[in-house]
Design a protein around this motif. Structure first.
Motif, PDB file in Angstrom:
ATOM      1  N   ILE A  42      45.537  36.020  27.579  1.00 27.17           N
ATOM      2  CA  ILE A  42      45.825  36.953  28.676  1.00 27.17           C
ATOM      3  C   ILE A  42      45.206  36.455  29.976  1.00 27.17           C
ATOM      4  O   ILE A  42      45.823  36.503  31.042  1.00 27.17           O
ATOM      5  CB  ILE A  42      45.316  38.365  28.323  1.00 27.17           C
ATOM      6  N   ALA A  43      43.978  35.945  29.894  1.00 23.40           N
ATOM      7  CA  ALA A  43      43.304  35.436  31.092  1.00 23.40           C
ATOM      8  C   ALA A  43      44.065  34.268  31.701  1.00 23.40           C
ATOM      9  O   ALA A  43      44.204  34.166  32.925  1.00 23.40           O
ATOM     10  CB  ALA A  43      41.876  35.013  30.758  1.00 23.40           C
ATOM     11  N   LEU A  44      44.576  33.367  30.878  1.00 22.45           N
ATOM     12  CA  LEU A  44      45.316  32.216  31.382  1.00 22.45           C
ATOM     13  C   LEU A  44      46.543  32.666  32.176  1.00 22.45           C
ATOM     14  O   LEU A  44      46.839  32.126  33.250  1.00 22.45           O
ATOM     15  CB  LEU A  44      45.734  31.307  30.227  1.00 22.45           C
ATOM     16  N   GLY A  45      47.260  33.664  31.684  1.00 20.40           N
ATOM     17  CA  GLY A  45      48.465  34.108  32.359  1.00 20.40           C
ATOM     18  C   GLY A  45      48.221  34.967  33.577  1.00 20.40           C
ATOM     19  O   GLY A  45      49.019  34.944  34.524  1.00 20.40           O
ATOM     20  N   THR A  46      47.095  35.695  33.610  1.00 27.09           N
ATOM     21  CA  THR A  46      46.893  36.675  34.680  1.00 27.09           C
ATOM     22  C   THR A  46      45.831  36.302  35.702  1.00 27.09           C
ATOM     23  O   THR A  46      45.886  36.778  36.837  1.00 27.09           O
ATOM     24  CB  THR A  46      46.487  38.038  34.083  1.00 27.09           C
ATOM     25  N   SER A  47      44.881  35.460  35.334  1.00 30.46           N
ATOM     26  CA  SER A  47      43.673  35.296  36.160  1.00 30.46           C
ATOM     27  C   SER A  47      43.405  33.871  36.608  1.00 30.46           C
ATOM     28  O   SER A  47      42.305  33.579  37.080  1.00 30.46           O
ATOM     29  CB  SER A  47      42.445  35.805  35.378  1.00 30.46           C
ATOM     30  N   THR A  48      44.371  32.983  36.468  1.00 31.75           N
ATOM     31  CA  THR A  48      44.114  31.591  36.849  1.00 31.75           C
ATOM     32  C   THR A  48      45.097  31.157  37.945  1.00 31.75           C
ATOM     33  O   THR A  48      44.906  31.464  39.108  1.00 31.75           O
ATOM     34  CB  THR A  48      44.180  30.663  35.624  1.00 31.75           C
ATOM     35  N   PHE A  49      46.159  30.478  37.552  1.00 31.56           N
ATOM     36  CA  PHE A  49      47.049  29.889  38.559  1.00 31.56           C
ATOM     37  C   PHE A  49      47.829  30.922  39.360  1.00 31.56           C
ATOM     38  O   PHE A  49      48.141  30.704  40.540  1.00 31.56           O
ATOM     39  CB  PHE A  49      48.002  28.879  37.918  1.00 31.56           C
ATOM     40  N   THR A  50      48.160  32.081  38.789  1.00 32.52           N
ATOM     41  CA  THR A  50      48.891  33.091  39.566  1.00 32.52           C
ATOM     42  C   THR A  50      47.975  33.808  40.545  1.00 32.52           C
ATOM     43  O   THR A  50      48.450  34.474  41.463  1.00 32.52           O
ATOM     44  CB  THR A  50      49.564  34.129  38.647  1.00 32.52           C
ATOM     45  N   MET A  51      46.675  33.695  40.360  1.00 34.49           N
ATOM     46  CA  MET A  51      45.730  34.318  41.277  1.00 34.49           C
ATOM     47  C   MET A  51      45.383  33.400  42.445  1.00 34.49           C
ATOM     48  O   MET A  51      45.248  33.847  43.579  1.00 34.49           O
ATOM     49  CB  MET A  51      44.442  34.703  40.534  1.00 34.49           C
ATOM     50  N   VAL A  71      36.404  39.854  33.134  1.00 32.35           N
ATOM     51  CA  VAL A  71      36.052  39.386  31.786  1.00 32.35           C
ATOM     52  C   VAL A  71      35.606  40.555  30.927  1.00 32.35           C
ATOM     53  O   VAL A  71      36.043  40.710  29.775  1.00 32.35           O
ATOM     54  CB  VAL A  71      34.953  38.309  31.860  1.00 32.35           C
ATOM     55  N   VAL A  72      34.722  41.392  31.465  1.00 28.48           N
ATOM     56  CA  VAL A  72      34.223  42.542  30.715  1.00 28.48           C
ATOM     57  C   VAL A  72      35.364  43.477  30.336  1.00 28.48           C
ATOM     58  O   VAL A  72      35.458  43.954  29.190  1.00 28.48           O
ATOM     59  CB  VAL A  72      33.158  43.293  31.546  1.00 28.48           C
ATOM     60  N   THR A  73      36.247  43.751  31.281  1.00 30.20           N
ATOM     61  CA  THR A  73      37.377  44.639  31.018  1.00 30.20           C
ATOM     62  C   THR A  73      38.320  44.047  29.979  1.00 30.20           C
ATOM     63  O   THR A  73      38.781  44.741  29.063  1.00 30.20           O
ATOM     64  CB  THR A  73      38.150  44.914  32.318  1.00 30.20           C
ATOM     65  N   LEU A  74      38.619  42.758  30.115  1.00 29.03           N
ATOM     66  CA  LEU A  74      39.540  42.099  29.195  1.00 29.03           C
ATOM     67  C   LEU A  74      39.018  42.133  27.766  1.00 29.03           C
ATOM     68  O   LEU A  74      39.768  42.437  26.825  1.00 29.03           O
ATOM     69  CB  LEU A  74      39.764  40.658  29.649  1.00 29.03           C
TER      70      LEU A  74
END
Length: 488
Positions: A148-157, A445-448
């Motif tokens: 989930i982090a890879l799709g939401t919190s890396t390159f799209t951010m 991170v905590v929320t995820l």
């Protein structure tokens, strides 16, 4: 002696901010206290720093970026309550199937967040979907937060050109850039982050299968508990633009829209953002902005925020038109979306106020000299500054704003003297803010971990690999290529 005490005060203030924020104390109170502690060590006037330096900087941040926090949170809530995010996630699941569970989760997250949906909204939709997929495929549950982090919190951010994330908007007033700054380098960085992250997740999945590790504990995603957890809320609201406490307020649609209609508002965000940035705003007569009543500003300072604001507004109107009959509690949805923006913008503004006080202290000149003296040139200095401040604050947006408030004019002066393209600095700064911000105390991170029902011990190492290591590799590549051939 005075400089030593001042530097000690900065370190003590930072230590207090980090230690108590990690324990869930509100940054609204922590940030001014930490700032005043730093000022007291330096022998500076406390009340003047609180009401003039701290509040002045915090107020400027709210004035510049609250429209984006408000519109982003509202758009995310409408997309969630209309069932559009769920429809997109289900479509990815059906097309890719359980055998490509990791890829389905990554792409679903990337599509909705690049289209302007808050990653916290994506978390609460993707976690139950991901659990079902991972369970069917026998993929360890502990890998789901990283996917989930890879799709939401890396390159799209931080990297994809035109992304409407608040992080991509923050450098625009400082550098006079647009959301599409250095598009070629942004695509290069995105490819590296996505490619590295998928490679790591495939490697981790294969290793788990060889070891005979299956899905693990078969329990539902604790999304309700995470949304109501005050500790999660305090950390989350300094990290992104959506208050998790509002995620279940409003009324969810009884049926989901068709995939074409669900995706249309996301396409509108990107398309309108592009048209506004490249065609509409550059051709407007905005000489009036130089007048005192408009703040004696320029299109370069406000155009980027304008383009994202118009794009999000167009997408909101599109989503409402498409889903008018599908939203049973429209007023409740709109209220929840608007309310979800308030605590985050003031939390980040408080971090920015803290940074302004620190930057105004005489001892900060030592920090400035150290940053600018880092070998490798201004791009490396900028990357290090944003990395460190995002790591210390646990907030990409807060760390990025503090760095640019303190050092932005200096970097622009260097750019004018050396011919360095501000668009390149924009892209380096944004990618730099999205690397070490993902330390264990980061609110996202905590929320995820909370919504996925896993712990730091189980899942954090994989988040580090896809969210920090991959981003640092991409950052290095952008600096090397940008230094060699310039911005493109």
């Amino acid at each position: 002696m005075g400089a030593t005490l001042g530097l000690l005060g900065i370190l003590v203030g930072l230590g207090l901010l980090i230690a108590f924020a990690f324990r869930g104390w509100s940054v609204l109170l922590l940030a001014p206290i930490a700032a005043l502690v730093a000022a007291a060590f330096a022998g500076e006037p406390l009340l003047a720093h609180w009401t003039q330096t701290f509040m002045g900087s915090a107020a400027r941040f709210v004035a510049q970026f609250f429209p984006l926090f408000l519109l982003g949170a509202l758009f995310g809530k409408i997309m969630d309550d209309s069932g559009s995010v769920t429809a997109i996630a289900n479509f990815m699941t059906e097309k890719l199937g359980a055998e490509r569970a990791v890829l389905a989760v990554v792409l679903a997250g990337a599509f909705v967040t690049y289209g302007g949906v808050s990653l916290f909204v994506a978390f609460f939709v993707l976690a139950p979907m991901g659990l079902a997929l991972f369970r069917a495929a026998g993929v360890p549950r502990r890998l789901m937060p990283a996917a989930i982090a890879l799709g939401t919190s890396t390159f799209t951010m931080s990297a994809l050109p035109g992304t409407p994330s608040i992080q991509n908007a923050i450098p625009m007033p400082f550098f006079g850039t647009t959301p599409f700054a250095a598009p070629g380098l942004g695509i290069l960085a995105s490819a590296i982050m996505l490619g590295f992250g998928l490679w790591w997740l495939r490697y981790a999945e294969a290793k788990a299968r060889r070891a005979g590790e299956g899905f693990g504990a078969d329990e539902p995603a604790p999304v309700d508990a995470a949304a109501e957890d005050p500790l999660v809320r305090e950390r989350a609201t300094t990290a992104r633009e959506f208050d998790p406490a509002e995620i279940h307020n409003g009324v969810h649609a009884y049926t989901n829209p068709p995939i074409v209609l669900a995706a249309l508002p996301l396409i509108v965000v990107v398309a309108v953002n592009l048209v506004m940035s490249m065609a509409v705003l550059p051709n407007l007569d905005t000489a009036y902005l130089a007048e005192p009543r408009w703040g004696e500003t320029s299109l370069a300072a406000v155009g980027g925020v304008w383009s994202v604001a118009v794009a999000l507004t167009a997408a909101i109107l599109t989503a409402l038109a498409i889903n008018w009959r599908r939203l049973p509690g429209l007023r409740a949805t709109i209220d929840a979306g608007a309310n979800a923006s308030v605590l985050p913008v003031f939390s980040v503004a408080s971090l920015v106020g803290f940074g302004a006080v620190v930057a105004a202290l005489p001892a900060f000149e030592l920090v400035r000299e150290w940053v600018l003296g880092i070998e490798g040139g201004p791009l490396v200095s900028l990357a290090v500054a944003t990395n460190i401040l995002a790591a210390l604050t646990g907030s990409a947006s807060g760390g990025l704003t503090i760095a640019l408030d303190a050092l932005g004019p200096t970097f622009m002066q260097i750019a004018s003297q050396t011919g360095l393209d501000p668009a390149l600095m924009h892209r380096v700064a944004v990618i730099g803010s999205g690397t070490l911000d993902s330390l264990p105390h980061n609110g996202a991170v905590v929320t995820l971990l909370a919504v996925c029902g896993t712990t730091h011990r189980e899942s954090y190492f994989d988040i580090v690999m896809v969210g920090i290591v991959g981003a640092i590799v991409a950052l290095v590549a952008v600096i090397v290529v940008g230094s060699a051939v310039g911005s493109f």
